[in-house]
Design a protein around this motif. Structure first.
Motif, mmCIF file in Angstrom:
data_model
loop_
_atom_site.group_PDB
_atom_site.id
_atom_site.type_symbol
_atom_site.label_atom_id
_atom_site.label_comp_id
_atom_site.label_asym_id
_atom_site.label_seq_id
_atom_site.Cartn_x
_atom_site.Cartn_y
_atom_site.Cartn_z
ATOM 1 N N GLU A 49 0.827 -1.191 0.000
ATOM 2 C CA GLU A 49 0.000 0.000 0.000
ATOM 3 C C GLU A 49 0.869 1.250 0.000
ATOM 4 O OE1 GLU A 49 -4.034 -1.580 2.222
ATOM 5 O OE2 GLU A 49 -2.486 -0.599 3.426
ATOM 6 N N ASP A 50 0.383 2.278 -0.668
ATOM 7 C CA ASP A 50 1.083 3.560 -0.721
ATOM 8 C C ASP A 50 0.717 4.404 0.488
ATOM 9 O OD1 ASP A 50 2.040 2.807 -3.237
ATOM 10 O OD2 ASP A 50 0.357 3.771 -4.273
ATOM 11 N N LEU A 51 1.506 5.449 0.697
ATOM 12 C CA LEU A 51 1.215 6.427 1.731
ATOM 13 C C LEU A 51 1.013 7.792 1.076
ATOM 14 C CD1 LEU A 51 3.869 5.338 4.367
ATOM 15 C CD2 LEU A 51 1.385 5.248 4.703
ATOM 16 N N LEU A 52 -0.079 8.453 1.413
ATOM 17 C CA LEU A 52 -0.309 9.820 0.980
ATOM 18 C C LEU A 52 0.010 10.747 2.144
ATOM 19 C CD1 LEU A 52 -3.840 9.505 -0.705
ATOM 20 C CD2 LEU A 52 -1.601 8.903 -1.657
ATOM 21 N N TYR A 53 0.784 11.802 1.881
ATOM 22 C CA TYR A 53 1.040 12.829 2.882
ATOM 23 C C TYR A 53 0.407 14.121 2.389
ATOM 24 C CZ TYR A 53 4.051 9.557 5.235
ATOM 25 O OH TYR A 53 4.498 8.449 5.902
ATOM 26 N N ILE A 54 -0.351 14.769 3.270
ATOM 27 C CA ILE A 54 -1.210 15.875 2.863
ATOM 28 C C ILE A 54 -0.908 17.106 3.700
ATOM 29 C CG2 ILE A 54 -3.613 16.606 2.598
ATOM 30 C CD1 ILE A 54 -4.140 13.419 2.639
ATOM 31 N N GLY A 55 -0.523 18.196 3.027
ATOM 32 C CA GLY A 55 -0.338 19.466 3.713
ATOM 33 C C GLY A 55 -1.688 20.090 4.022
ATOM 34 N N THR A 56 -1.728 20.950 5.038
ATOM 35 C CA THR A 56 -2.991 21.566 5.462
ATOM 36 C C THR A 56 -2.813 23.079 5.555
ATOM 37 O OG1 THR A 56 -2.438 21.255 7.808
ATOM 38 C CG2 THR A 56 -3.721 19.521 6.732
ATOM 39 N N TRP A 57 -3.699 23.805 4.877
ATOM 40 C CA TRP A 57 -3.579 25.257 4.803
ATOM 41 C C TRP A 57 -3.936 25.893 6.137
ATOM 42 C CZ3 TRP A 57 -1.105 28.333 1.830
ATOM 43 C CH2 TRP A 57 -1.423 29.690 1.795
ATOM 44 N N ASN A 58 -2.926 26.563 6.753
ATOM 45 C CA ASN A 58 -3.102 27.287 8.013
ATOM 46 C C ASN A 58 -3.491 26.396 9.189
ATOM 47 O OD1 ASN A 58 -2.357 29.813 7.145
ATOM 48 N ND2 ASN A 58 -4.429 30.554 6.828
ATOM 49 N N SER A 394 -2.052 20.239 -0.502
ATOM 50 C CA SER A 394 -1.127 19.535 -1.391
ATOM 51 C C SER A 394 -1.062 18.074 -0.981
ATOM 52 C CB SER A 394 0.273 20.164 -1.345
ATOM 53 O OG SER A 394 0.762 20.224 -0.014
ATOM 54 N N ILE A 395 -0.725 17.213 -1.943
ATOM 55 C CA ILE A 395 -0.709 15.771 -1.708
ATOM 56 C C ILE A 395 0.569 15.195 -2.299
ATOM 57 C CG2 ILE A 395 -1.904 13.571 -2.084
ATOM 58 C CD1 ILE A 395 -4.449 15.283 -2.660
ATOM 59 N N ALA A 396 1.340 14.470 -1.492
ATOM 60 C CA ALA A 396 2.537 13.781 -1.960
ATOM 61 C C ALA A 396 2.338 12.283 -1.755
ATOM 62 C CB ALA A 396 3.767 14.254 -1.195
ATOM 63 N N VAL A 397 2.814 11.490 -2.704
ATOM 64 C CA VAL A 397 2.633 10.042 -2.648
ATOM 65 C C VAL A 397 3.979 9.357 -2.431
ATOM 66 C CG1 VAL A 397 1.755 7.995 -3.827
ATOM 67 C CG2 VAL A 397 0.698 10.234 -4.263
ATOM 68 N N ARG A 398 4.071 8.575 -1.373
ATOM 69 C CA ARG A 398 5.203 7.678 -1.136
ATOM 70 C C ARG A 398 4.750 6.292 -1.617
ATOM 71 N NH1 ARG A 398 10.395 5.853 -0.853
ATOM 72 N NH2 ARG A 398 10.644 4.272 0.770
ATOM 73 N N HIS A 399 5.247 5.892 -2.780
ATOM 74 C CA HIS A 399 4.785 4.653 -3.381
ATOM 75 C C HIS A 399 5.341 3.440 -2.650
ATOM 76 C CE1 HIS A 399 2.685 6.520 -6.697
ATOM 77 N NE2 HIS A 399 3.702 7.351 -6.835
ATOM 78 N N CYS A 400 4.602 2.381 -2.719
ATOM 79 C CA CYS A 400 4.906 1.171 -1.965
ATOM 80 C C CYS A 400 6.282 0.622 -2.305
ATOM 81 C CB CYS A 400 3.840 0.115 -2.275
ATOM 82 S SG CYS A 400 4.173 -1.491 -1.553
ATOM 83 N N HIS A 401 7.024 0.268 -1.254
ATOM 84 C CA HIS A 401 8.310 -0.398 -1.389
ATOM 85 C C HIS A 401 8.275 -1.639 -0.500
ATOM 86 C CE1 HIS A 401 10.475 2.752 -3.652
ATOM 87 N NE2 HIS A 401 9.567 3.536 -3.099
#
Length: 410
Positions: A49-58, A394-401
């Motif tokens: 499974e991948d991991l999504l990391y999500i920034g949050t405005w303010n 914003s959304i960054a994806v750390r793909h499965c390893h």
């Protein structure tokens, strides 16, 4: 009904420098204790499974979501870091997340990723502004393709910069910084405001979309050192319509076509790129607003499919996603689909590496929504699946390893 446009980004939003330094001390002290939701969602992941990391405005948080690319399911893990997060991105090869801050000083912070649990551990930070501007705001950060540096667009300071990275992805030092110039007729364009920076496929130039100056600046780029410079005659530039506010630019895989999205006028340009001279020439201008559009106008995000056949735009004024087909071999565009974004104010979106999924950060409605992508037609389908995240930007994806996770689990 059209939503009120978001307030001017990064303007007067940062705390005082004293408050920032105090907060950084607190973050450093807490960095030895990774934050992770204690909910059942924090259980061990599935096979891959991948991991999504999500920034949050303010909201001063980074959230994590586990994503199964086979079933298309998202499992929220909650807040995994407490830090200002105007933009997030991951290293192309290492388990490292980088977070661009919205406070003064142009801070970038690095976090080690636990691929098994999704937890984050802060490993470093760097201040990219030699002299703080008094108001904060990094609008974009991204690693170079070789993972040797970070590209930084500093909206508040009017500058683009590069930060070196070590072999293991640790933050090094500010290698270079270049200052944009100019302004536009909109009240939000009183000074230069870089919103995006990319390196061209030849690795000889860096292009900066400047929201405030109504320009795409073209700087010399030295790939071995990752250094930006103005060149003997200063930077080249491409001028957009006054008051358009260039926001995002993306290269087509052919390396000769650049797509440029402007925020204030919501228009999309197809430009010819000459890597020998570092010049851009306009070939097509399209509107991303719906024909019946009324009210506020605001385009936000731009993405191109891996095969270069489709281009995707998020339109905040219409709360819509717009799909274009790119004609071969010219790269010129034709609109083929327009769908609701699944929420309110689609601030950003990210295509999954498989080409089968699109994640949309709907900032005002505080949801991350999942769309299916048909690789053959380029069409989008709302899966109806979303996760609650406060004001995602914003959304960054750390793909499965899987190998790394197997080792981590021993």
């Amino acid at each position: 009904m059209n939503e009120t446009p978001p307030p001017p980004p990064y303007a007067g939003r940062g705390p005082s420098r004293r408050a920032v330094l105090g907060a950084l001390t607190a973050v450093s002290a807490a960095a030895t204790v990774p934050l992770l939701s204690a909910s059942p969602a924090a259980a061990a992941p599935g096979p891959c499974e991948d991991l999504l990391y999500i920034g949050t405005w303010n909201q001063n948080q980074v959230h994590a979501v586990r994503f199964d690319p086979e079933s298309g399911t998202m499992t929220p893990l909650g807040a995994v870091a407490q830090t200002s997060s105007s933009w997030v991105t991951v290293h192309p090869h290492r388990p490292v997340l980088y977070v661009g801050g919205a406070e003064q000083g142009g801070f970038v912070r690095s976090f080690g990723i636990d691929d098994t649990t999704g937890a984050l551990l802060q490993t470093g930070q760097i201040e990219t502004e030699p002299v703080p501007t008094g108001s904060g705001g990094l609008s974009y950060i991204a690693p170079t393709a070789d993972g040797g540096a970070l590209l930084v667009a500093d909206f508040a300071a009017g500058a683009a910069a590069t930060v070196s990275l070590t072999a293991d992805g640790a933050l090094g030092e500010v290698v270079s910084s270049v200052q944009d110039t100019g302004s536009g007729p909109n009240p939000r364009q009183a000074a230069p405001h870089p919103h995006h920076v990319v390196v061209d496929p030849s690795r000889g130039f860096a292009l900066v979309a400047d929201f405030g100056a109504d320009r795409v600046f073209v700087y010399d780029y030295d790939a071995p050192t990752h250094r930006l410079s103005t060149g003997a005659d200063g930077p080249g530039s491409f001028a957009t319509t006054p008051g358009s506010g260039p926001r995002r630019l993306v290269f087509h895989p052919d390396g000769h076509t650049v797509y440029l999205l402007s925020e204030l006028t919501a228009d999309l340009r197809a430009l010819d790129w000459d890597a020998h001279t570092g010049t851009l020439t306009e070939r097509q201008l399209l509107m991303t607003n719906a024909p019946e559009h009324t009210g506020s106008t605001s385009a936000a995000e731009l993405a191109v499919s891996r095969d270069g056949r489709y281009v995707y735009v998020s339109n905040r004024g219409d709360n819509a996603l717009v799909v274009f087909s790119a004609v071969r071999p010219t790269g010129l565009l034709t609109e083929i689909q327009r769908v609701p974004c699944g929420g309110v104010t689609p601030w950003s979106m990210t295509l999954h590496a498989s080409g089968r999924w699109l994640f949309v950060a709907n900032e005002t409605s505080s949801t991350v929504n999942l769309f299916g992508v048909d690789p053959a037609s380029g069409g989008l389908t709302d899966t109806g699946m979303s996760v609650a995240v406060p004001n995602p930007d914003s959304i960054a994806v750390r793909h499965c390893h899987p190998v790394a996770r197997e080792i981590a689990g021993r």
